[in-house]
Design an enzyme around this catalytic site. Structure first.
Site, short mmCIF file in Angstrom:
data_model
loop_
_atom_site.label_atom_id
_atom_site.label_comp_id
_atom_site.label_asym_id
_atom_site.label_seq_id
_atom_site.Cartn_x
_atom_site.Cartn_y
_atom_site.Cartn_z
N CYS A 157 89.09 26.60 -77.68
CA CYS A 157 89.12 25.44 -78.57
C CYS A 157 90.45 25.35 -79.32
O CYS A 157 90.67 26.07 -80.30
CB CYS A 157 87.96 25.50 -79.56
SG CYS A 157 87.96 24.12 -80.73
N CYS A 194 90.23 24.31 -82.94
CA CYS A 194 89.76 25.37 -83.84
C CYS A 194 90.85 26.42 -84.08
O CYS A 194 91.03 26.88 -85.21
CB CYS A 194 88.56 26.11 -83.24
SG CYS A 194 87.35 25.09 -82.45
N ASP A 195 91.54 26.82 -83.04
CA ASP A 195 92.37 28.03 -83.13
C ASP A 195 93.87 27.80 -82.98
O ASP A 195 94.65 28.74 -83.17
CB ASP A 195 91.91 29.04 -82.05
CG ASP A 195 90.47 29.47 -82.28
OD1 ASP A 195 90.05 29.53 -83.45
OD2 ASP A 195 89.75 29.73 -81.31
#
Ligand code: NAP
Length: 319
Positions: free
Chosen positions: A134, A137-138
């Site tokens: 992701c 997300c990261d």
């Protein structure tokens, strides 16, 4: 056997938000937790983009808080693996592994989707420590680093483009020389000066240095037949998601990729009183906050349905 007003299947942000809303509406939902309580967020570390947590929050903690919030208002939780459903009858029937059946007036499907992994050595050991599925997300954790994105579809193009905001260079690694992605997404990636290409490369293993940090991806060059190490600080696997709908056995309409089809702008499936929210019906956004938002929508659609539903003659079969 008791008949529930509503059963929620799945405990990611969508299912838990639906449970909070249903519980606050006095509907005492039963929430069924599968093998990954809390869903995909429990595999991430820090969540920095969920509103309300300026310092960020650990994924498992966020899910634990949502669960407690649902319990506080009277949601009942139980572990179980749903193996089948019967939506052709009213009340709806849900069958758990072991054969136990549950009856309910309404169902909220929030079983999510699972990111697909390559299944190569070094991959699972480093999820959340250099390997991710992701970018939203990261990506932020890789500012100024070199990254690899595996995949040749729209997701890979999109993730790679997004990651160039942080990384100095992003190399797209694809097993063929032809991309599956749509032309517009390919063009966008090709015109991005920070994106490099490693086509005709099949991933073999994620490699780490002596300190256990990801140092790159070993690949097989399908043209030369030789193995190579593509050096990078992180690896994003973008080879698609699998929606968790197999247990439905065609009881609701699903699309050609296996996602539940909902009526646009609602969470209604093609079966009355059966609603879907979160990643199991979302091919586009797949964020915790959008999942939570659609969980709220599902609970409200469900409440509305129950208010209007005069169906209390369980001997009748209706759809
Ligand atoms: P996808 O289209 O199925 O592409 C998956 C890619 O991963 C393919 O290139 C595939 O290679 C590769 N792959 C699969 N298994 C692999 C393995 N074991 N090792 C190496 N490579 C592997 O998946 P997606 O990109 O997630 O897209 C899914 C759907 O969502 C599509 O309909 C897409 O259009 C849509 N989507 C749209 C957008 C957008 O419009 N903004 C963004 C993301 C996704 P091969 O090509 O060789 O099979």
């Amino acid at each position: 056997m008791s008949i529930y007003k509503s059963i929620v299947i799945g405990t990611g942000p969508a299912g838990l938000t639906a449970a909070i809303y249903l519980a606050r509406a006095g509907l005492a939902p039963l929430v069924i937790e599968g093998i990954q309580p809390g869903g995909q967020l429990t595999t991430t570390t820090e969540v920095e983009n969920f509103p309300g947590f300026p310092e960020g929050i650990q994924g498992p903690e966020l899910m634990d808080q949502m669960r407690k919030q649902a319990e506080r208002f009277g949601a009942e939780f139980r572990s179980g693996w749903v193996t089948g459903v019967d939506f052709a009858r009213q009340p709806r029937i849900i069958t758990l592994e072991g054969g136990e059946t549950l009856q309910t007036e309404t169902v909220i499907l929030s079983t999510g989707a699972s990111a697909r992994y390559l299944g190569i050595p070094g991959e699972q050991e480093n999820v959340g420590r250099g390997v991710s599925t992701c970018a939203t997300c990261d990506g932020f954790f890789f500012r100024g680093k070199k990254l690899l994105v595996v995949g040749g579809g729209d997701s890979a193009m999109e993730e790679a483009s997004f990651l160039t905001r942080f990384a100095t260079q992003v190399t797209i690694v694809h097993r063929r020389d032809e991309l599956r992605a749509s032309k517009i997404m390919q063009d966008r990636a090709r015109s991005n000066g920070k994106i490099a290409w490693a086509l005709n490369r099949t991933p073999v293993a994620v490699e780490t240095d002596e300190l256990g940090r990801v140092k790159g991806l070993r690949v097989l060059n399908n043209v030369s037949g030789q193995e190579e190490l593509l050096e990078a600080d992180g690896l994003f696997v973008a080879i698609g998601h699998t929606p968790n709908t197999a247990f439905l056995g065609g009881a609701v309409e699903i699309d050609s990729h296996g996602y539940i089809v909902v009526q646009p702008g609602t969470t209604k499936t093609n079966v009355q009183g059966v609603f879907a929210c979160g990643d199991v019906q979302d091919t586009r956004y797949r964020q915790a906050i959008t999942a939570a938002g659609s969980g709220c929508m599902a609970a409200m659609d469900c409440e509305k349905y129950l208010e209007g539903s005069m169906v209390h003659d369980w001997s009748e079969t209706l759809n």
